[in-house]
Motif scaffolding. Structure first.
Motif, short mmCIF file in Angstrom:
data_model
loop_
_atom_site.label_atom_id
_atom_site.label_comp_id
_atom_site.label_asym_id
_atom_site.label_seq_id
_atom_site.Cartn_x
_atom_site.Cartn_y
_atom_site.Cartn_z
N ALA A 48 -29.29 0.96 19.32
CA ALA A 48 -28.20 0.04 18.99
C ALA A 48 -28.19 -0.27 17.49
O ALA A 48 -27.12 -0.31 16.87
CB ALA A 48 -28.35 -1.26 19.79
N GLN A 51 -26.77 2.70 15.72
CA GLN A 51 -25.33 2.79 15.94
C GLN A 51 -24.60 1.79 15.03
O GLN A 51 -23.61 2.14 14.39
CB GLN A 51 -25.00 2.50 17.40
CG GLN A 51 -23.53 2.62 17.72
CD GLN A 51 -23.24 2.31 19.17
OE1 GLN A 51 -24.11 1.87 19.91
NE2 GLN A 51 -22.00 2.53 19.59
N ARG A 52 -25.10 0.55 14.96
CA ARG A 52 -24.48 -0.44 14.07
C ARG A 52 -24.60 -0.02 12.62
O ARG A 52 -23.67 -0.21 11.83
CB ARG A 52 -25.11 -1.81 14.29
CG ARG A 52 -24.65 -2.46 15.59
CD ARG A 52 -25.11 -3.89 15.66
NE ARG A 52 -26.57 -3.94 15.60
CZ ARG A 52 -27.33 -4.53 16.50
NH1 ARG A 52 -26.79 -5.13 17.52
NH2 ARG A 52 -28.65 -4.55 16.37
N GLN A 55 -21.97 2.49 11.96
CA GLN A 55 -20.67 1.83 11.84
C GLN A 55 -20.54 1.16 10.47
O GLN A 55 -19.47 1.23 9.85
CB GLN A 55 -20.51 0.78 12.94
CG GLN A 55 -20.34 1.37 14.32
CD GLN A 55 -20.38 0.32 15.42
OE1 GLN A 55 -20.72 -0.85 15.18
NE2 GLN A 55 -20.05 0.73 16.63
N LEU A 56 -21.61 0.53 10.00
CA LEU A 56 -21.57 -0.09 8.67
C LEU A 56 -21.35 0.94 7.58
O LEU A 56 -20.59 0.71 6.64
CB LEU A 56 -22.86 -0.87 8.41
CG LEU A 56 -23.00 -2.21 9.10
CD1 LEU A 56 -24.38 -2.79 8.85
CD2 LEU A 56 -21.94 -3.17 8.61
#
Length: 124
Positions: A48, A51-52, A55-56
């Protein structure tokens, strides 16, 4: 002690040892299961976080592209803005000159009318 008493004591002690070993094995099994669950949770959490982070990175890339585009737009607008400011200053200057000229013309016209009135009235 009689040999049967010794055998019973030895059997009892062996039974206690076996029970203790089984308890230790059960404790190890629970620890291993807990470690596996903990490792699974940690792996899920890391996934997770990654994944974040991805995205950032994508969002920062979009922001950088937007900032670059805005910078280009501003650099294209700057000459136009400078021209408009220059025109405004020229317009203010022209209004000032026109105002002074109108005032001078008004004074001259008023003086001419005053002289005409004096001539008509005969007060030269």
């Amino acid at each position: 002690m009689a040999p049967t008493e010794i055998d019973a004591a030895v059997h009892r002690q062996l039974g206690e040892l076996v029970a203790g070993m089984r308890a230790l094995q059960e404790s190890f099994r629970r620890l291993e299961e807990g470690a596996v669950r903990s490792e699974d949770k940690a792996a899920t959490s890391r996934a997770a976080v990654h994944q974040r982070m991805d995205q950032l990175v994508d969002r920062v890339g979009h922001v950088e592209a937007s900032v670059a585009t805005i910078g280009e737009d501003v650099s294209e607008m700057k000459p136009v803005t400078d021209d408009v400011k220059r025109w405004k200053l020229m317009g203010i200057g022209a209004l000032g000159v026109t105002g002074i000229a109108a005032m001078a013309l008004g004074v001259s016209f008023a003086e001419a009318i005053r002289r005409i009135v004096f001539v008509i009235l005969g007060k030269v």
